[in-house]
Design an enzyme around this catalytic site. Structure first.
Site, PDB file in Angstrom:
ATOM      1  N   ASP A   1       0.372   3.625   2.300  1.00  0.00           N
ATOM      2  CA  ASP A   1       0.258   4.357   3.610  1.00  0.00           C
ATOM      3  C   ASP A   1      -0.820   5.335   3.598  1.00  0.00           C
ATOM      4  O   ASP A   1      -1.917   4.791   2.910  1.00  0.00           O
ATOM      5  CB  ASP A   1       1.813   4.914   4.254  1.00  0.00           C
ATOM      6  CG  ASP A   1       1.482   4.857   5.711  1.00  0.00           C
ATOM      7  OD1 ASP A   1       0.708   3.953   6.113  1.00  0.00           O
ATOM      8  OD2 ASP A   1       2.140   6.148   6.309  1.00  0.00           O
TER       9      ASP A   1
ATOM     10  N   ASP B   1       1.127  -1.053   0.003  1.00  0.00           N
ATOM     11  CA  ASP B   1      -0.171  -0.026   0.016  1.00  0.00           C
ATOM     12  C   ASP B   1       1.051   1.331   0.098  1.00  0.00           C
ATOM     13  O   ASP B   1       2.175   1.055   0.350  1.00  0.00           O
ATOM     14  CB  ASP B   1      -0.638  -0.111   1.210  1.00  0.00           C
ATOM     15  CG  ASP B   1       0.095  -0.227   2.646  1.00  0.00           C
ATOM     16  OD1 ASP B   1       0.146  -1.389   3.061  1.00  0.00           O
ATOM     17  OD2 ASP B   1       0.444   0.819   3.033  1.00  0.00           O
TER      18      ASP B   1
HETATM   19  N1  ADE Z   1       1.233   1.201   5.674  1.00  0.00           N
HETATM   20  C1  ADE Z   1       1.828   0.552   6.830  1.00  0.00           C
HETATM   21  N2  ADE Z   1       2.045   0.988   8.027  1.00  0.00           N
HETATM   22  C2  ADE Z   1       2.842   0.104   8.746  1.00  0.00           C
HETATM   23  N3  ADE Z   1       2.777  -1.200   8.499  1.00  0.00           N
HETATM   24  C3  ADE Z   1       2.320  -1.777   7.303  1.00  0.00           C
HETATM   25  N4  ADE Z   1       2.546  -2.967   6.971  1.00  0.00           N
HETATM   26  C4  ADE Z   1       1.847  -2.875   5.737  1.00  0.00           C
HETATM   27  N5  ADE Z   1       1.542  -1.691   5.341  1.00  0.00           N
HETATM   28  C5  ADE Z   1       2.018  -0.973   6.436  1.00  0.00           C
END
Ligand code: ADE
Ligand SMILES: CSC[C@H]1O[C@H](OP(=O)(O)O)[C@H](O)[C@@H]1O
Length: 322
Positions: free
Chosen positions: A243, A241
Site C-alpha cells: 500500500d 504490495d
Molecule cells: N493497496 C491496495 N489497496 C486497495 N486495493 C488493493 N488491491 C491490491 N492492492 C491494493
C-alpha cells in the site's frame, strides 16, 4: 406498558415462530446439499481458471440486475466448479460498479454450495510481504453506497456476520494453497475501502492503527451477501504490495499489482485444482447452510410479493419451496 423491544420479544417473535415452525421443520436437514458445488469468484488478473473439464460459459439472469459476466461451469477432479470473473472478462467493471447481489444470486441459482474468492490485496503489515497468500477471517467495511443486503422493507432479515467467513472452507483453501506452493498466512483483517483510488498515506497509517492487516476494495458487500444466501464463503488474498504506509517504499500503483499477480498466477490457478482434489467425498452440512432459519422477521401476511419474487433463489430452502 411494553416497550418496542419487549413487545417484539414477548409478543411478535413467538407468533412468528409458531407461524414458521411447520415450514422450518419441513426443510431442515434433507434440503441441504450433500455434494460439493464450488463457486469461485476471481478478482483482478483472474478471468478464467485452469483444469475445468467440459467447461462452457453459461449466461444466467438475475432479478437483482446484471452480474459481472457469464458463469464458466465445468468439473475439476469430478467436482462441479462455477467460476465468475468479478470484474468481468477484460476487467470492465470497477469495485464500486460490481453488482454483488446479482453475482451471489446467480452462484446460488447455479447450485453452488460454497463460494471462494481469490483477490488481490495490499499489505498493512511488515510480516505480510508481496507474494504472501493470506486467508482472511475478518473485515472492516468502509464501503459507502453499495447495495449490501437482499432484504429490506417487505421482508426483513438480520443474519449474523460476527464470523464472516467459513472456517471449514478457509482451512481447505489454506491447505490447497500450500500444496500449490504458496507461502500461506492464516487469519487477518481485511479493510474494505470504496476506491477506486488507492488510500492516502494518512488512511493507510490509520488502518494499521485499527489493527487491520490487509486492504482491498471488493470483499464487501460480497461476504455479507454470501451469508444471506446461506453460502459458506472463504477468501484467499494474494498480497501484491505494501500500500503506501511504509517508509522508503514506493506507494502502490496498478503496474506493481499486475506484476505481482503474474508472478503468483500459477499458484492461484493450481490452488483451485488442489482444492478440488482434496475435497472430502460427500459434503457435510455447515451451520451457514441454514443461516436464514434464525434471521427472517417479517410475518407471512406482511411480506411484499415483489420482493419475495426477487428473493426466490435466496430464500428457497428457508421457506421450503424446493
Ligand atoms: N493497496 C491496495 N489497496 C486497495 N486495493 C488493493 N488491491 C491490491 N492492492 C491494493
Ligand atoms: C488492480 S488493484 C485494485 C483492485 O484489485 C483488487 O480487486 P479484487 O479483489 O477483485 O482482486 C482490489 O480489491 C481492487 O478492486
Amino acid at each position: 406498558m411494553l416497550n418496542l423491544f419487549q413487545h417484539l420479544r414477548t409478543q411478535t417473535l413467538p407468533i412468528l415462530r409458531r407461524q414458521c415452525s411447520w415450514t422450518l421443520k419441513q426443510v431442515q436437514g434433507d434440503d441441504v446439499a450433500s455434494e460439493w458445488v464450488i463457486g469461485v469468484i476471481g478478482g483482478s488478473g483472474l478471468y478464467d481458471i485452469d483444469g475445468l473439464e467440459d467447461a462452457e460459459w453459461v449466461p444466467v439472469a438475475s432479478p437483482w440486475g446484471e452480474p459481472s459476466d457469464q458463469l464458466r461451469i465445468g468439473r475439476i477432479a469430478g467436482t462441479k466448479f462455477v467460476f465468475l470473473p468479478r470484474h468481468g472478462r477484460g476487467h470492465r467493471i470497477g469495485p464500486s460498479g460490481i453488482n454483488a447481489r446479482a453475482n451471489i444470486d446467480i452462484l446460488k441459482r447455479a447450485g453452488c454450495t460454497d463460494v471462494i474468492s481469490l483477490s488481490a490485496i495490499g499489505s498493512l503489515r511488515e510480516e505480510l510481504p508481496p507474494g504472501k497468500f493470506v486467508v482472511v477471517d475478518q473485515f472492516v467495511d468502509r464501503t459507502v453506497g453499495r447495495e449490501r443486503s437482499f432484504f429490506g422493507n417487505g421482508m426483513v432479515a438480520h443474519v449474523s456476520v460476527a464470523e464472516p467467513v467459513c472456517p471449514r472452507m478457509s482451512a481447505m483453501l489454506a491447505d490447497a494453497a500450500r500444496k500449490a506452493g504458496g507461502d500461506v498466512h492464516e487469519g487477518g483483517t481485511y479493510l474494505v475501502m470504496e476506491g477506486p483510488q488507492f488510500s492516502t498515506r494518512a488512511e493507510s497509517l490509520l488502518y494499521r492503527q485499527w489493527g487491520c492487516d490487509v486492504i482491498g476494495m471488493t470483499a464487501m458487500p460480497e461476504a455479507r451477501l454470501a451469508r444471506e444466501a446461506e453460502l459458506p464463503y472463504a477468501i484467499m488474498g494474494m498480497v501484491t504490495d505494501y500500500d503506501c504506509w511504509r517508509d522508503g517504499e514506493a506507494h502502490v500503483e496498478v503496474d506493481t499489482v499486475i506484476a505481482q499477480l503474474m508472478a503468483n498466477g500459477d499458484i492461484a490457478k493450481r490452488l483451485v485444482v488442489e482444492l478440488a482434489r482434496s475435497l472430502p467425498p460427500g459434503r457435510e452440512a455447515s451451520p451457514i447452510d441454514t443461516a436464514l432459519d434464525v434471521a427472517l422477521m417479517t410475518a407471512p401476511d406482511k411480506r411484499d410479493p415483489q420482493l419475495m419474487a426477487r428473493l426466490d433463489a435466496i430464500t428457497a430452502r428457508a421457506l421450503g419451496k424446493r
